[in-house]
Motif scaffolding. Structure first.
Motif, PDB file in Angstrom:
ATOM      1  N   UNK A 140      30.652  50.724  42.656  1.00  0.00           N
ATOM      2  CA  UNK A 140      30.121  49.580  41.915  1.00  0.00           C
ATOM      3  C   UNK A 140      30.974  49.281  40.685  1.00  0.00           C
ATOM      4  N   UNK A 141      31.406  50.337  39.987  1.00  0.00           N
ATOM      5  CA  UNK A 141      32.251  50.143  38.807  1.00  0.00           C
ATOM      6  C   UNK A 141      33.613  49.580  39.199  1.00  0.00           C
ATOM      7  N   UNK A 142      34.166  50.050  40.327  1.00  0.00           N
ATOM      8  CA  UNK A 142      35.454  49.540  40.803  1.00  0.00           C
ATOM      9  C   UNK A 142      35.337  48.074  41.201  1.00  0.00           C
ATOM     10  N   UNK A 143      34.245  47.741  41.870  1.00  0.00           N
ATOM     11  CA  UNK A 143      34.023  46.349  42.272  1.00  0.00           C
ATOM     12  C   UNK A 143      33.869  45.455  41.043  1.00  0.00           C
ATOM     13  N   UNK A 144      33.140  45.941  40.041  1.00  0.00           N
ATOM     14  CA  UNK A 144      32.947  45.156  38.823  1.00  0.00           C
ATOM     15  C   UNK A 144      34.262  44.956  38.076  1.00  0.00           C
ATOM     16  N   UNK A 145      35.103  45.985  38.051  1.00  0.00           N
ATOM     17  CA  UNK A 145      36.399  45.872  37.376  1.00  0.00           C
ATOM     18  C   UNK A 145      37.270  44.822  38.060  1.00  0.00           C
ATOM     19  N   UNK A 146      37.293  44.843  39.383  1.00  0.00           N
ATOM     20  CA  UNK A 146      38.093  43.855  40.104  1.00  0.00           C
ATOM     21  C   UNK A 146      37.521  42.447  39.926  1.00  0.00           C
ATOM     22  N   UNK A 147      36.195  42.349  39.857  1.00  0.00           N
ATOM     23  CA  UNK A 147      35.582  41.032  39.667  1.00  0.00           C
ATOM     24  C   UNK A 147      35.896  40.466  38.288  1.00  0.00           C
ATOM     25  N   UNK A 148      36.084  41.352  37.319  1.00  0.00           N
ATOM     26  CA  UNK A 148      36.510  40.909  35.994  1.00  0.00           C
ATOM     27  C   UNK A 148      37.933  40.361  36.054  1.00  0.00           C
ATOM     28  N   UNK A 149      38.777  41.026  36.827  1.00  0.00           N
ATOM     29  CA  UNK A 149      40.206  40.698  36.839  1.00  0.00           C
ATOM     30  C   UNK A 149      40.571  39.576  37.808  1.00  0.00           C
ATOM     31  N   UNK A 150      39.770  39.382  38.851  1.00  0.00           N
ATOM     32  CA  UNK A 150      40.165  38.442  39.900  1.00  0.00           C
ATOM     33  C   UNK A 150      39.036  37.478  40.245  1.00  0.00           C
ATOM     34  N   UNK A 151      39.439  36.267  40.567  1.00  0.00           N
ATOM     35  CA  UNK A 151      38.511  35.289  41.130  1.00  0.00           C
ATOM     36  C   UNK A 151      38.624  35.381  42.645  1.00  0.00           C
ATOM     37  N   UNK A 196      42.604  34.908  42.830  1.00  0.00           N
ATOM     38  CA  UNK A 196      43.333  34.384  41.676  1.00  0.00           C
ATOM     39  C   UNK A 196      43.145  35.303  40.477  1.00  0.00           C
ATOM     40  N   UNK A 197      44.152  35.345  39.640  1.00  0.00           N
ATOM     41  CA  UNK A 197      44.148  36.216  38.473  1.00  0.00           C
ATOM     42  C   UNK A 197      43.385  35.556  37.328  1.00  0.00           C
ATOM     43  N   UNK A 198      42.397  36.262  36.805  1.00  0.00           N
ATOM     44  CA  UNK A 198      41.587  35.716  35.716  1.00  0.00           C
ATOM     45  C   UNK A 198      42.203  36.109  34.363  1.00  0.00           C
ATOM     46  N   UNK A 232      43.519  31.783  37.853  1.00  0.00           N
ATOM     47  CA  UNK A 232      42.210  31.136  37.848  1.00  0.00           C
ATOM     48  C   UNK A 232      42.088  30.208  36.644  1.00  0.00           C
ATOM     49  N   UNK A 233      41.225  29.224  36.776  1.00  0.00           N
ATOM     50  CA  UNK A 233      40.911  28.356  35.644  1.00  0.00           C
ATOM     51  C   UNK A 233      39.826  28.956  34.755  1.00  0.00           C
ATOM     52  N   UNK A 234      39.418  30.177  35.087  1.00  0.00           N
ATOM     53  CA  UNK A 234      38.371  30.862  34.322  1.00  0.00           C
ATOM     54  C   UNK A 234      38.897  32.218  33.845  1.00  0.00           C
ATOM     55  N   UNK A 235      39.849  32.218  32.896  1.00  0.00           N
ATOM     56  CA  UNK A 235      40.398  33.494  32.422  1.00  0.00           C
ATOM     57  C   UNK A 235      39.354  34.304  31.672  1.00  0.00           C
ATOM     58  N   UNK A 247      27.054  46.049  34.199  1.00  0.00           N
ATOM     59  CA  UNK A 247      28.374  45.430  34.168  1.00  0.00           C
ATOM     60  C   UNK A 247      28.451  44.249  35.124  1.00  0.00           C
ATOM     61  N   UNK A 248      27.579  44.200  36.130  1.00  0.00           N
ATOM     62  CA  UNK A 248      27.644  43.107  37.105  1.00  0.00           C
ATOM     63  C   UNK A 248      27.534  41.747  36.443  1.00  0.00           C
ATOM     64  N   UNK A 249      26.883  41.685  35.278  1.00  0.00           N
ATOM     65  CA  UNK A 249      26.667  40.377  34.669  1.00  0.00           C
ATOM     66  C   UNK A 249      27.964  39.764  34.150  1.00  0.00           C
ATOM     67  N   UNK A 250      29.034  40.581  34.035  1.00  0.00           N
ATOM     68  CA  UNK A 250      30.293  40.058  33.543  1.00  0.00           C
ATOM     69  C   UNK A 250      31.089  39.336  34.625  1.00  0.00           C
ATOM     70  N   UNK A 251      30.776  39.585  35.885  1.00  0.00           N
ATOM     71  CA  UNK A 251      31.579  38.970  36.931  1.00  0.00           C
ATOM     72  C   UNK A 251      31.023  37.601  37.292  1.00  0.00           C
ATOM     73  N   UNK A 252      31.866  36.718  37.821  1.00  0.00           N
ATOM     74  CA  UNK A 252      31.398  35.394  38.222  1.00  0.00           C
ATOM     75  C   UNK A 252      30.520  35.498  39.452  1.00  0.00           C
ATOM     76  N   UNK A 253      29.598  34.562  39.657  1.00  0.00           N
ATOM     77  CA  UNK A 253      28.724  34.626  40.834  1.00  0.00           C
ATOM     78  C   UNK A 253      29.496  34.401  42.115  1.00  0.00           C
ATOM     79  N   UNK A 254      29.045  35.068  43.170  1.00  0.00           N
ATOM     80  CA  UNK A 254      29.626  34.844  44.475  1.00  0.00           C
ATOM     81  C   UNK A 254      28.950  33.645  45.131  1.00  0.00           C
ATOM     82  N   UNK A 255      29.496  33.247  46.254  1.00  0.00           N
ATOM     83  CA  UNK A 255      28.917  32.112  46.966  1.00  0.00           C
ATOM     84  C   UNK A 255      27.489  32.429  47.378  1.00  0.00           C
TER      85      UNK A 255
END
Length: 209
Positions: free
Chosen positions: A108-119, A129-131, A154-157, A194-202
């Protein structure tokens, strides 16, 4: 009451003397088996820790490279967007391959870290895309910048401090796994919030916190 020349008390003493060695043998076998099971468990846990250390040795430098790139420190000028996308694929492979070895907190932490870094989920067959801030990387990159790389961003850095938080939590999750449950701190340094920091999925609705 006597049984021939034997009293019941004497018979009881004789039976007790006969059963004592047998009981000791049975107890010894039980203790021996328990010790073997304990030793096997210790050996298995040690091998698991060794395997987790190997995973840590591979993943930690990759996570650190992402941290440097997104926080503009260390080697960030040496990496192109193509390098970072390739790095993401390598991390994905290692995390997925070794997921059964770890508790869900790490994945979960690894997924959250990648979600922070990538769109992610930018379209079928398209790379994540790189955030991060394209112009800063364009100006800072030490090699020859390719025009096609502009589309990698990404347009959402994301702000660098959030990257640091996510990085600290995924590293802490791996360290906790290596320490074992008896040596982990009472308060986990990588809460699931930490999940709240990542953008929502489809199709996912984010609930404000």
């Amino acid at each position: 009451m006597a049984a021939g020349n034997w009293t019941w008390l004497e018979l009881a003493k004789l039976l007790a003397q006969s059963f004592t060695p047998i009981a000791l043998v049975i107890l010894g076998l039980f203790v021996q088996r328990a010790l073997k099971r304990f030793e096997h468990k210790q050996w298995r846990n040690q091998k698991l820790i060794e395997r987790k250390l190997q995973v840590y040795d591979k993943l930690a430098p990759l996570f650190n490279t992402l941290l440097c790139y997104y926080t503009f420190v260390g080697t960030w000028k040496e990496h192109s967007p193509a390098d970072i996308i390739k790095l993401k694929r390598e991390i994905d492979g290692l995390v997925h391959l070794n997921k059964p070895l770890f508790e869900k907190e790490f994945s979960e932490a690894a997924e959250a870290f990648e979600a922070i870094c990538f769109e992610m989920y930018t379209g079928m067959g398209k790379d994540a895309r790189l955030r991060t801030f394209r112009n800063d990387h364009n100006e800072g990159y030490r090699g020859a910048w390719e025009a096609s790389w502009d589309e990698c961003y990404s347009n959402d850095p994301v702000d660098p401090p959030l990257v640091r938080i996510a990085y600290d939590r995924v590293i802490a999750a791996m360290v906790d796994e290596i320490r074992g449950p008896d040596q982990r701190p009472a308060a986990s340094p990588h809460p699931k919030t930490l999940w709240r920091f990542r953008p929502p999925r489809k199709g996912e609705v984010k609930v404000p916190t």
